[in-house]
Design an enzyme around this catalytic site. Structure first.
Site, PDB file in Angstrom:
ATOM      1  N   ALA A 126       0.862  -1.180   0.000  1.00 41.12           N
ATOM      2  CA  ALA A 126       0.000   0.000   0.000  1.00 41.12           C
ATOM      3  C   ALA A 126       0.898   1.230   0.000  1.00 41.12           C
ATOM      4  O   ALA A 126       2.063   1.153   0.378  1.00 41.12           O
ATOM      5  CB  ALA A 126      -0.862  -0.015   1.252  1.00 41.12           C
ATOM      6  N   GLU A 143      -0.692  -9.205  -1.263  1.00 40.07           N
ATOM      7  CA  GLU A 143      -2.117  -9.534  -1.082  1.00 40.07           C
ATOM      8  C   GLU A 143      -2.851  -9.505  -2.420  1.00 40.07           C
ATOM      9  O   GLU A 143      -3.742 -10.317  -2.665  1.00 40.07           O
ATOM     10  CB  GLU A 143      -2.749  -8.559  -0.076  1.00 40.07           C
ATOM     11  CG  GLU A 143      -2.226  -8.810   1.343  1.00 40.07           C
ATOM     12  CD  GLU A 143      -2.695  -7.770   2.333  1.00 40.07           C
ATOM     13  OE1 GLU A 143      -2.321  -6.588   2.171  1.00 40.07           O
ATOM     14  OE2 GLU A 143      -3.437  -8.134   3.265  1.00 40.07           O
ATOM     15  N   GLY A 191       0.397  -5.115   0.753  1.00 36.37           N
ATOM     16  CA  GLY A 191      -0.760  -5.056  -0.138  1.00 36.37           C
ATOM     17  C   GLY A 191      -0.431  -5.604  -1.523  1.00 36.37           C
ATOM     18  O   GLY A 191      -1.311  -6.130  -2.220  1.00 36.37           O
TER      19      GLY A 191
HETATM   20  C1  3H9 Z   1       0.519  -2.422   3.385  1.00 35.49           C
HETATM   21  O1  3H9 Z   1       0.744  -2.841   2.295  1.00 35.49           O
HETATM   22  C2  3H9 Z   1      -0.798  -2.535   4.070  1.00 35.49           C
HETATM   23  C3  3H9 Z   1      -1.742  -3.493   3.404  1.00 35.49           C
HETATM   24  O2  3H9 Z   1      -1.656  -4.779   3.980  1.00 35.49           O
HETATM   25  C4  3H9 Z   1      -3.165  -3.103   3.674  1.00 35.49           C
HETATM   26  C5  3H9 Z   1      -3.781  -2.115   2.861  1.00 35.49           C
HETATM   27  C6  3H9 Z   1      -5.242  -1.893   3.179  1.00 35.49           C
HETATM   28  N1  3H9 Z   1       4.607   3.502   0.100  1.00 35.49           N
HETATM   29  O3  3H9 Z   1      13.236   1.732   0.364  1.00 35.49           O
HETATM   30  P1  3H9 Z   1      13.667   2.480  -0.831  1.00 35.49           P
HETATM   31  C7  3H9 Z   1       9.378   4.940  -1.178  1.00 35.49           C
HETATM   32  S1  3H9 Z   1       1.705  -1.582   4.261  1.00 35.49           S
HETATM   33  C8  3H9 Z   1       5.084   4.723  -0.173  1.00 35.49           C
HETATM   34  O4  3H9 Z   1      14.734   3.496  -0.668  1.00 35.49           O
HETATM   35  P2  3H9 Z   1      14.770   0.085  -1.968  1.00 35.49           P
HETATM   36  C9  3H9 Z   1      10.473   5.222  -0.161  1.00 35.49           C
HETATM   37  O5  3H9 Z   1      10.021   6.084   0.857  1.00 35.49           O
HETATM   38  C10 3H9 Z   1       3.098  -1.534   3.165  1.00 35.49           C
HETATM   39  N2  3H9 Z   1       6.385   4.964  -0.478  1.00 35.49           N
HETATM   40  O6  3H9 Z   1      14.060   1.506  -2.033  1.00 35.49           O
HETATM   41  C11 3H9 Z   1      11.528   5.862  -1.031  1.00 35.49           C
HETATM   42  O7  3H9 Z   1      11.170   7.217  -1.235  1.00 35.49           O
HETATM   43  P3  3H9 Z   1      12.296   8.339  -1.424  1.00 35.49           P
HETATM   44  C12 3H9 Z   1       3.793  -2.834   3.108  1.00 35.49           C
HETATM   45  C13 3H9 Z   1       7.208   3.915  -0.503  1.00 35.49           C
HETATM   46  O8  3H9 Z   1      14.997  -0.324  -3.358  1.00 35.49           O
HETATM   47  C14 3H9 Z   1      11.379   5.121  -2.367  1.00 35.49           C
HETATM   48  O9  3H9 Z   1      10.067   4.537  -2.350  1.00 35.49           O
HETATM   49  N3  3H9 Z   1       4.987  -2.702   2.293  1.00 35.49           N
HETATM   50  C15 3H9 Z   1       6.777   2.620  -0.223  1.00 35.49           C
HETATM   51  O10 3H9 Z   1      15.927   0.133  -1.032  1.00 35.49           O
HETATM   52  C16 3H9 Z   1      12.385   4.010  -2.565  1.00 35.49           C
HETATM   53  O11 3H9 Z   1      12.352   3.156  -1.413  1.00 35.49           O
HETATM   54  C17 3H9 Z   1       6.175  -2.369   2.827  1.00 35.49           C
HETATM   55  O12 3H9 Z   1       6.292  -2.182   4.023  1.00 35.49           O
HETATM   56  C18 3H9 Z   1       5.410   2.432   0.080  1.00 35.49           C
HETATM   57  N4  3H9 Z   1       4.908   1.207   0.341  1.00 35.49           N
HETATM   58  O13 3H9 Z   1      13.733  -0.887  -1.284  1.00 35.49           O
HETATM   59  C19 3H9 Z   1       7.317  -2.261   1.878  1.00 35.49           C
HETATM   60  N5  3H9 Z   1       7.818   1.762  -0.323  1.00 35.49           N
HETATM   61  O14 3H9 Z   1      13.051   7.935  -2.656  1.00 35.49           O
HETATM   62  C20 3H9 Z   1       8.021  -0.943   2.068  1.00 35.49           C
HETATM   63  C21 3H9 Z   1       8.878   2.523  -0.654  1.00 35.49           C
HETATM   64  O15 3H9 Z   1      11.517   9.601  -1.532  1.00 35.49           O
HETATM   65  N6  3H9 Z   1       9.099  -0.726   1.128  1.00 35.49           N
HETATM   66  N7  3H9 Z   1       8.526   3.812  -0.770  1.00 35.49           N
HETATM   67  O16 3H9 Z   1      13.150   8.257  -0.195  1.00 35.49           O
HETATM   68  C22 3H9 Z   1      10.277  -1.377   1.204  1.00 35.49           C
HETATM   69  O17 3H9 Z   1      10.491  -2.259   2.020  1.00 35.49           O
HETATM   70  C23 3H9 Z   1      11.366  -0.961   0.260  1.00 35.49           C
HETATM   71  O18 3H9 Z   1      11.027   0.320  -0.211  1.00 35.49           O
HETATM   72  C24 3H9 Z   1      11.561  -1.891  -0.968  1.00 35.49           C
HETATM   73  C25 3H9 Z   1      12.557  -1.222  -1.951  1.00 35.49           C
HETATM   74  C26 3H9 Z   1      12.136  -3.223  -0.493  1.00 35.49           C
HETATM   75  C27 3H9 Z   1      10.286  -2.109  -1.703  1.00 35.49           C
END
Ligand code: 3H9
Length: 700
Positions: free
Chosen positions: A61, A103, A100
């Site tokens: 999400a 999911e 999400g």
């Molecule tokens: C969820 O899904 C809830 C659902 O179950 C229910 C819904 C109803 N959203 O980490 P990076 C941004 S909860 C918004 O440096 P990497 C991040 O801030 C979510 N922004 O890259 C950064 O911005 P900036 C569950 C996001 O390659 C840029 O993207 N999912 C999100 O080292 C690059 O990120 C997670 O918890 C997001 N979801 O790693 C996964 N994700 O460039 C969260 C990233 O301005 N994300 N950004 O600083 C991660 O773990 C890592 O970002 C990922 C990539 C592994 C994907």
């Protein structure tokens, strides 16, 4: 450009998502998927593939949308529309399908993943639980225990593990879109059924009530104080006993509770803070980066060895320099022992260990450091010794090498001036154990070049550390603030409390250990020795250190001598209270004319944490820390501050800065301005009714 496009190739409809950088499931993406699914229901396509452009499948999400009113279509609606599609939907997964995103994939009728892909439900790390059916569908496919492990740890798993667990149906290599389209064609040709995960039922005999009780107890220990892990267990239990619709309703209720909780707000704050702290405010956008292919570490002690491991772990060769062959051998043996512990815990293979060790070599000659790209000094904390080391490095190292010091508090400007190239000198302050703790405090000197700062901040990510940038002052961000926490601990102790009360209050507050137990573990003699070289001003008033000094002089250094603040069983290390300590505390209170009085638990936690906050505010006004959230990063990843509190500055915002300021004024009136002087920035923000977060955003 639209973030979702739809086209038909032969008879396969391809729903293509393109929402850089990580295809987060934003409102526009959700709306686009629903529209594409709608169109596809009545066109000539016979199966659908959900495919993502860029580096990853949907990574979850859009976290920035939490805290705002939900906008339809919600993720739950998208998931339901996919599962109810009249045509089979296939998820084509690459990169990381998380939260999400996974999911969405679980709602698809089939899942195919690139062998390099990872999938997971990391919501727990944000104080949440999967809110779009993850807690209901994962156990239906993988079984209850595997689902509990996946969702309560939040750790992603590889595509092959997901295949073993039935969470994906096929693992492929090469071009993902071609492989997924071919898979869709196979399904069309074989008239494959619509496999709806929600239709699967779980045999209740496979997951009796005792199993959930066992998990509740284990998780309560592992994630002490956190709400969401317990709710996750209840949701998975619901998946066993309730039909999908009712299980989803339960999941929604708990998700809503979590998303509105202070814990999740704090953990989401940490997610973004961690990423922001890697950004340097005043660095020109086009700042160049030096290539770091080889590293040297001076000093093969616990710290030096730990630092070396970070580089070897990511394939960068590293040379450790020691003063003698014996010391070098001791250092290399220690590194091997550390790796062996990791292997014995099953976290590294034997081959992996040998591979890392093959990248670590030793020397006793400075000349062997001549060609290296980065040298990190990790010798004893003596400014004279460090100046000597840097003068030698200046002589032998190639032009362009970065010369870094791991000092915890020495003046890095003075160290830099020991060389003729202060622009190449920087602080790289690792936290013990250096191969484990995530924080890297990067200390820029007055003359450090932009290129060196940029390179060091980027290098932190390469070695899997989270950097926070500081300017030079005694103790930089972390240790300068932490000193106040420790001093306040001592003042509470001499002023009326006991080691047991202080430790249990701070443990219950969320710290992994109370401050006095930590001191016993790390050795009370360390700060005692450091004080020997400090000026009276640096030491502060005697009430803040007379107890540890006396303990050390009695031979009570902590666990290693069997006694410190507590007494320890030599064999089991079991801790017991010791009346000797309390007698000493009372004697010293009398000697320093301090009248002991009962101190409430609330006062203890307030005084210890507000002492951090007040100094944090000073660091911000002085420009030592870039932003309040960087300070939170330092404490969460360098001092194991509980992430569900969000770091000291975020915590102060949740308490309210007016209240924090008023408490500090009360302590000032009680203990004097030498000890409690409200920080001018705190006073200003309290007066203006602002938070540190708002102030930080204004400064960006
Ligand atoms: C969820 O899904 C809830 C659902 O179950 C229910 C819904 C109803 N959203 O980490 P990076 C941004 S909860 C918004 O440096 P990497 C991040 O801030 C979510 N922004 O890259 C950064 O911005 P900036 C569950 C996001 O390659 C840029 O993207 N999912 C999100 O080292 C690059 O990120 C997670 O918890 C997001 N979801 O790693 C996964 N994700 O460039 C969260 C990233 O301005 N994300 N950004 O600083 C991660 O773990 C890592 O970002 C990922 C990539 C592994 C994907």
């Amino acid at each position: 450009m639209s973030v979702v496009s739809y086209e038909i190739k032969n008879t396969v409809g391809i729903i293509r998502l393109n929402n850089p950088p990580v295809n987060a499931l934003s409102y526009a993406l959700r709306e686009g998927i629903i529209d594409a699914l709608d169109t596809a229901q009545s066109d000539e396509s016979k199966a659908l593939v959900i495919y993502c452009e860029g580096r990853t499948f949907i990574a979850g999400a859009d976290i920035t949308e939490f805290g705002q009113p939900p906008k339809e279509p919600t993720t739950a609606m998208v998931v339901s529309a996919i599962e109810n599609s009249s045509k089979p939907v296939i998820a084509a997964i690459h990169g990381t399908a998380l939260g999400g995103g996974f999911e969405v994939a679980l709602a698809c009728h089939y899942r195919c993943a690139l062998s390099t892909a990872k999938v997971g439900l990391p919501e727990v790390k944000l104080g949440l639980l999967p809110g779009a059916g993850g807690t209901q569908r994962a156990p239906r496919l993988a079984g209850v225990e595997a689902a509990l492990e996946l969702i309560t740890t939040g750790n992603p798993i590889t595509a092959s593990k997901a295949l073993d667990l039935n969470l994906v149906d096929r693992v492929v290599d090469g071009d993902l879109l071609s492989a997924a389209t071919a898979y869709a064609q196979e399904l069309i040709d074989s008239n494959a059924e619509l496999k709806r995960v929600g239709d699967i039922t779980i045999d209740p005999a496979s997951a009796p009530a005792e199993l959930f009780e066992k998990w509740r107890k284990t998780i309560a220990k592992r994630t002490r104080g956190q709400i969401s892990p317990q709710h996750i267990i209840s949701c998975v239990e619901a998946a066993v006993h309730l039909p999908l619709v009712e299980g989803l309703a339960k999941e929604r209720k708990y998700f809503t509770e979590c998303v509105q909780s202070e814990q999740s707000t704090a953990m989401r704050h940490m997610f973004f803070s961690e990423r922001l702290s890697a950004k340097v405010k005043d660095l020109p956008k086009d700042s160049s980066v030096r290539d770091i292919k080889t590293v040297g570490v001076i000093g093969g002690g616990t710290m030096g060895g730990g630092i070396a491991m970070n580089f070897a772990n990511v394939g960068i060769p590293v040379k450790i320099l020691e003063i003698s062959d014996e010391a070098l051998q001791r250092g290399l043996d220690l590194v091997r022992k550390n790796y062996q512990i990791t292997v014995s815990k099953g976290k590294l293979s034997q081959e992996g260990m040998e591979q890392c060790l093959s990248l670590i070599s030793g020397t006793t000659s400075y000349n062997d450091l001549a060609g290296l790209d980065l040298i990190i000094e990790a010798v004893f904390e003596s400014i004279d010794l460090k100046k000597e080391v840097f003068a030698k490095l200046d002589e032998v190292c190639k032009p362009g090498a970065i010369l870094a010091t791991n000092t915890s508090y020495q003046d890095v400007n003075i160290i830099a001036e020991a060389t003729k190239r202060p622009e190449d000198v920087i602080g790289m302050h690792f936290f013990s154990p250096a191969n484990v703790m995530k924080l890297l405090e990067v200390v820029r000197c007055e003359k450090t070049s932009d290129e060196v700062i940029n390179t060091t901040m980027k290098l932190a990510k390469t070695i899997n550390k989270i950097p926070a940038l500081a300017r030079v002052c005694y103790g930089f961000i972390g240790n300068r603030m932490f000193r106040n926490y420790i001093s306040e601990t001592q003042r509470c102790l001499i002023g009326g409390s006991s080691p047991e009360q202080i430790d249990s209050v701070m443990h219950a507050w969320g710290m992994a250990m109370g401050p006095l137990s930590v001191n016993d573990l790390s050795g009370i003699d360390i700060s005692y020795t450091a004080r020997k070289t400090q000026t009276a001003e640096q030491k502060g008033e005697p009430a803040s250190y007379c107890i540890p000094d006396a303990l050390v002089e009695m031979g009570r250094m902590g666990q290693k001598t069997g006694a410190g603040y507590y007494r320890y069983d030599r064999e089991t290390r079991a801790k017991t209270s010791d009346p000797v300590t309390m007698q000493l505390v009372e004697d010293l209170a009398e000697k320093h004319q301090i009248t002991r009085r009962p101190i409430s638990d609330q006062e203890i936690s307030d005084r210890l944490i507000f002492a951090l906050v007040n100094e944090g505010a000073n660091l911000l006004s002085e420009g030592i820390a870039q932003r309040p959230s960087d300070i939170d990063v330092v404490f969460a990843y360098g001092y194991a501050f509980p992430v569900f509190r969000g770091g000291p500055m975020h915590y102060a915002d949740t308490v309210g800065l007016k209240k924090v300021y008023e408490s500090i004024c009360e302590y000032r009136d009680r203990y004097g301005e030498d000890i409690w002087k409200p920080a001018p920035l705190l006073e200003q923000l309290a007066r203006e009714g602002k938070t540190f977060k708002e102030w930080g955003e204004e400064q960006e």
